[in-house]
Design a protein around this motif. Structure first.
Motif, PDB file in Angstrom:
ATOM      1  N   THR A 100       0.961  -1.084   0.067  1.00 45.33           N
ATOM      2  CA  THR A 100       0.074   0.056   0.070  1.00 45.33           C
ATOM      3  C   THR A 100       0.634   1.159   0.065  1.00 45.33           C
ATOM      4  N   SER A 151       1.394   4.182  -3.098  1.00 46.99           N
ATOM      5  CA  SER A 151       1.094   5.633  -3.089  1.00 46.99           C
ATOM      6  C   SER A 151       1.971   6.304  -3.555  1.00 46.99           C
ATOM      7  N   GLU A 192      -2.520   9.147  -9.317  1.00 49.19           N
ATOM      8  CA  GLU A 192      -3.246   8.224  -8.674  1.00 49.19           C
ATOM      9  C   GLU A 192      -2.903   6.911  -9.470  1.00 49.19           C
TER      10      GLU A 192
END
Length: 507
Positions: A389, A393, A492
């Motif tokens: 995770t 990012s 993103e």
């Protein structure tokens, strides 16, 4: 005459009673049964095991085929895109101040020439050079690609039959006879006639074999490896490429996910591998690589020793690192999970087993040991997911490849397992993912590479990467989560594997 004495009774053999005969028959039967039982038991167990494999296979394929929507948006690369790739390559060559890009059959040849993997078998790299050349041509300020080939004279017809997309009505092929030097023939051809007296400066593909690179240099070419501009052509994916990558990677994860609830204790690593292979083939994927490992076998990232026979239990940490091909593109995903628990026994049976084990003093220490190991497996599983995770990012345009790796590494180090994260975070993926030839310990991946020293590569929209942090505890187990990400304009990252793992029972 005297009277004869009484006749003596004759001795008679006593016949066994019916009960005695029954005992003898029973004894003989038990004796024979003691020899026959193992073989009969083995036979029936083997038949039952084969039946289990067939049931698991059927279950896995039915689950996978229940939803194939991940294939809907994928389509083959069209001819115009191959031509556009070469034009972009021509512009990259001008930026690199190079006169040509030269390559031989392989992944890069496939990318620019539309030679699919199924066509490699009739034309694998051999001792006679067959080369593709892409040369920049400038007309009216517009840079476009001229494509030509070097081929043996007797193979000219074969080259024309490959169906390589071209703007010209006929492929331009420089041919050479068996008694000629192919490299001198190439440099003396019309392709390089406009360079006056200077040496042609060429970029050679990373897959090119050494004897060909040396032959080109000895003939007078000024050779160099891939430049950043040339590498970027393949690193930036078109929308069509992205959809194929999404389909093959999502589909590969879906195959693992569809298989997991079907798995039963007693299956071997090789059997699980074969079940997954058959599932991938059932939806039109072709096989690439498939590594299935249980427990401590998975404590090395790529194994490295002979495995395959360890049996699955309900406490087994299953490791699957698998890739497939679809429409010429590769998947490369990794999942760690447990199978579903065994069905609960009937209460009377459970009570009896509990009473018996208490009386006999069995299993008093085992639950604590198993619970401690299981708890560590769950803890490490979550740490690695958190590291993935954190890395995701950092998939932002203009961020460095190093920063992505460092983000994942920080999470694992702070959790106290930094020593167990032994490899880089990931690599690029496209028509080439990861090739495993375990018997030769050969691994091939594609750039850019996500490692903490790669500070010079800036991420660009259109790049695709594996994100695969891991923790490996030798002698115990290993955990790695691997998904594919696309760098986007908005900053993103987009996941190309459907969804990430949700838990150790939901990969």
């Amino acid at each position: 005459m005297e009277k004869q004495g009484k006749t003596q009774p004759q001795l008679r053999t006593r016949r066994p009673s019916r009960l005695s005969r029954s005992c003898i028959i029973l004894a003989i039967s038990l004796f024979l049964f003691s020899f026959m039982l193992p073989s009969r038991t083995s036979f029936f167990q083997n038949q039952e095991h084969k039946s289990n494999i067939a049931k698991v296979q059927k279950c896995a394929i039915e689950n996978l085929k229940s939803d194939l929507s991940f294939l809907d948006a994928a389509s083959p690369i069209e001819e115009y895109e191959f031509l556009d790739r070469r034009d972009r390559l021509a512009r990259a060559l001008v930026a690199s101040e190079a006169d040509a890009f030269i390559l031989e059959p392989g992944y890069t040849f496939q990318y620019y020439g539309n030679i699919s993997q199924s066509d490699w078998e009739p034309w694998e790299p051999e001792e006679r050079p067959f080369l593709m050349l892409v040369l920049p041509r400038i007309s009216g300020g517009v840079i476009s690609a001229k494509t030509a080939f070097l081929a043996p004279y007797f193979e000219e017809g074969r080259v024309r039959m490959l169906g390589i997309p071209s703007r010209e009505p006929e492929l331009e092929i420089v041919i050479w006879e068996e008694h000629w030097d192919p490299y001198s023939t190439l440099i003396e051809s019309q392709l390089f006639s406009g360079l006056a007296d200077r040496k042609p400066k060429i970029v050679i593909d990373e897959e090119m074999r050494d004897f060909i690179a040396r032959g080109l240099a000895n003939a007078g070419f000024q050779t160099q490896g891939l430049t950043p501009e040339v590498e970027l052509v393949r690193q930036i994916k078109s929308s069509t490429e992205v959809e194929v990558l999404r389909a093959v990677n999502t589909g590969t994860v879906a195959a693992v996910r569809a298989m997991r609830p079907c798995l039963v204790a007693g299956l071997t690593e090789n059997e699980v591998r074969d079940i997954l292979d058959a599932s991938l083939l059932s939806i039109g994927f072709s096989l690439f690589f498939n590594i299935v490992l249980f427990e401590e076998d998975g404590a090395l990232p790529h194994c490295g020793f002979v495995v395959g026979q360890k049996k699955l239990t309900h406490e087994t940490m299953v490791v699957i690192d698998v890739g497939a091909h679809y429409l010429g593109y590769s998947s490369d995903i990794c999942r760690r999970f447990f199978i579903d628990g065994a069905a609960k026994p009937k209460r009377a049976c459970l009570n009896f087993l509990s009473f018996f084990s208490d009386k006999m003093g069995l299993f008093k220490q085992v639950p604590h040991v198993e619970t401690e190991l299981h708890a560590e497996k769950l803890r490490v599983w979550k740490i690695v997911l958190d590291a993935q995770t954190a890395a995701a990012s950092q998939f932002k345009p203009n961020n460095s490849a190093a920063n992505v790796d460092l983000a994942a590494r920080k999470v694992i180090e702070e959790a106290g397992y930094g020593y167990g994260f032994t490899h880089r975070l990931g690599h690029g993926i496209g028509i080439k993912g990861t090739i495993f030839q375990l018997e030769f310990n050969h691994i091939l991946t594609t750039s850019p590479y996500l490692n903490k020293w790669n500070t010079k590569v800036a991420l660009q929209p259109g790049m695709t990467f594996t994100n695969e942090p891991g923790i490996y505890l030798e002698g115990k187990f290993g955990v790695r989560h691997e998904d594919i990400y696309l760098i986007t304009e908005n900053g993103e990252a987009e996941l190309l594997t459907g969804r990430r793992a949700a838990g150790p029972y939901s990969p």
